[in-house]
Design an enzyme around this catalytic site. Structure first.
Site, PDB file in Angstrom:
ATOM      1  N   SER A 147       0.877  -1.427  -0.049  1.00 30.69           N
ATOM      2  CA  SER A 147      -0.086   0.036  -0.061  1.00 30.69           C
ATOM      3  C   SER A 147       0.947   0.930  -0.201  1.00 30.69           C
ATOM      4  CB  SER A 147      -1.078  -0.151   1.588  1.00 30.69           C
ATOM      5  OG  SER A 147      -2.067   1.708   2.098  1.00 30.69           O
ATOM      6  N   TYR A 160      -1.025   0.079  10.016  1.00 27.59           N
ATOM      7  CA  TYR A 160      -0.991  -0.970   8.759  1.00 27.59           C
ATOM      8  C   TYR A 160      -0.343  -0.353   6.956  1.00 27.59           C
ATOM      9  CZ  TYR A 160      -3.709  -1.156   3.789  1.00 27.59           C
ATOM     10  OH  TYR A 160      -4.356  -1.288   2.599  1.00 27.59           O
ATOM     11  N   LYS A 164       2.440  -3.183   5.779  1.00 24.09           N
ATOM     12  CA  LYS A 164       1.821  -3.462   3.650  1.00 24.09           C
ATOM     13  C   LYS A 164       3.835  -3.318   3.579  1.00 24.09           C
ATOM     14  CE  LYS A 164      -1.545  -4.161   2.879  1.00 24.09           C
ATOM     15  NZ  LYS A 164      -1.594  -5.311   2.475  1.00 24.09           N
TER      16      LYS A 164
END
Length: 302
Positions: A147, A160, A164
């Site tokens: 991401s 997150y 990622k």
């Protein structure tokens, strides 16, 4: 006419909705047999069951798996089930994920660990479950879902983003280790409107970010002519590539004022003219030793 992925066997995790659903359907359209994995997906009437039915209506073949990607034994069983049905596993799309967004100061360590466990260890578990089979058959295509939050950062997504970016590092090494065995490993960084982005992006922007517009990029990463070690960005029908680069930098040696020189020359160190995309982590060692007057070949071992 034979389709691009005719009779290839693909596993897509988190495929009950959003990007995973779009990926599963797109792979099936290109001829792949698809395992639709989604947590609890083996329950009657689940979203994963609906995706499998949609694939069958397209004339394709699909299995449903409801295992949790955090459970290695379940992922092993999923792979064995696919191989028992179709004889092989060619493609793994590590798509399953969750969000627990908060600023780092307000985030609990439990939420940090949970996100890493699903994204990172989930991908590790699934990849480990297919790895030896792909090595033995001398063919494999693995896609990690990274991401822009990991590549470039996003407020409120420390967990997150860390997960990622970890998947990029995993991809880099697995691509090197898998190359001679016919295994190609890539990352896909999607921009898409899914359940995970609800409330994050404005409504007018979400309309142009259909998950289906990302999936053609996935197909390019899993075909016979797929690249390896590519970070493909995709969204709204647009595709880009990200690179982790190394600048040429400066050499200060053993100067007594080495720290002061580094501080004063940071603008030179970060200058991007002449930067490279290293073939492996050893390139940093080789560059630095060369600037220090040493010339040597460093090679990683099996």
């Amino acid at each position: 006419m034979k389709k691009d992925l005719q009779d290839r066997v693909a596993i897509v995790t988190g495929a009950g909705g959003g990007l995973g659903r779009a990926h599963a359907l797109e792979l099936a359209r290109h001829g792949a047999r698809v395992v639709v994995n989604d947590l609890g997906g083996d329950r009657e009437g689940s979203s994963a069951q609906q995706v499998a039915e949609a694939i069958r209506r397209l004339g394709g073949e699909a299995l449903v798996d409801g295992g949790d990607v955090r459970d290695f034994a379940r992922m092993e069983a999923m792979v064995e089930g696919a191989a028992a049905r179709w004889g092989r596993v060619d493609i793994l799309v590590n798509n399953a994920g969750i969000l627990r967004d908060k600023s780092f100061g307000k985030m609990t360590l439990d939420d940090f660990r949970l996100v890493l466990d699903v994204h990172v260890m989930g991908a590790v578990n699934c990849t480990k479950a297919v790895w030896e089979r792909m090595r033995a058959q001398k063919h494999g295509r693995i896609v990690m879902t990274t991401s822009s939050s990991g590549l470039y950062g996003n407020f409120g997504q420390a967990n997150y983003g860390a997960a990622k970016m970890a998947l990029v590092g995993l991809m880099q090494t697995l691509a090197l280790e898998g190359e001679k065995h016919g295994i190609r490993v890539n990352c896909l960084a999607p921009s898409a409107a899914t359940g995970m982005t609800a409330g994050v992006l404005p409504e007018d922007a979400l309309a142009g970010l259909a998950p289906e517009k990302v999936s053609p990029g996935l197909v390019a990463l899993v075909g016979d002519d797929a690249p390896t070690r590519m970070i493909l960005l995709a969204g709204a029908g647009s595709f880009e590539c990200a690179h982790v680069t190394l600048t040429h930098g400066v050499f200060v040696g053993d100067a007594p004022d080495a720290a002061a020189q580094v501080r004063a020359r940071l603008h030179e160190i970060r200058a991007r003219n002449g930067e490279t995309v290293p073939g492996s982590g050893w390139e940093q060692y080789k560059l630095e030793l060369a600037k220090a007057g040493f010339a040597m070949e460093l090679a990683a071992t099996e």
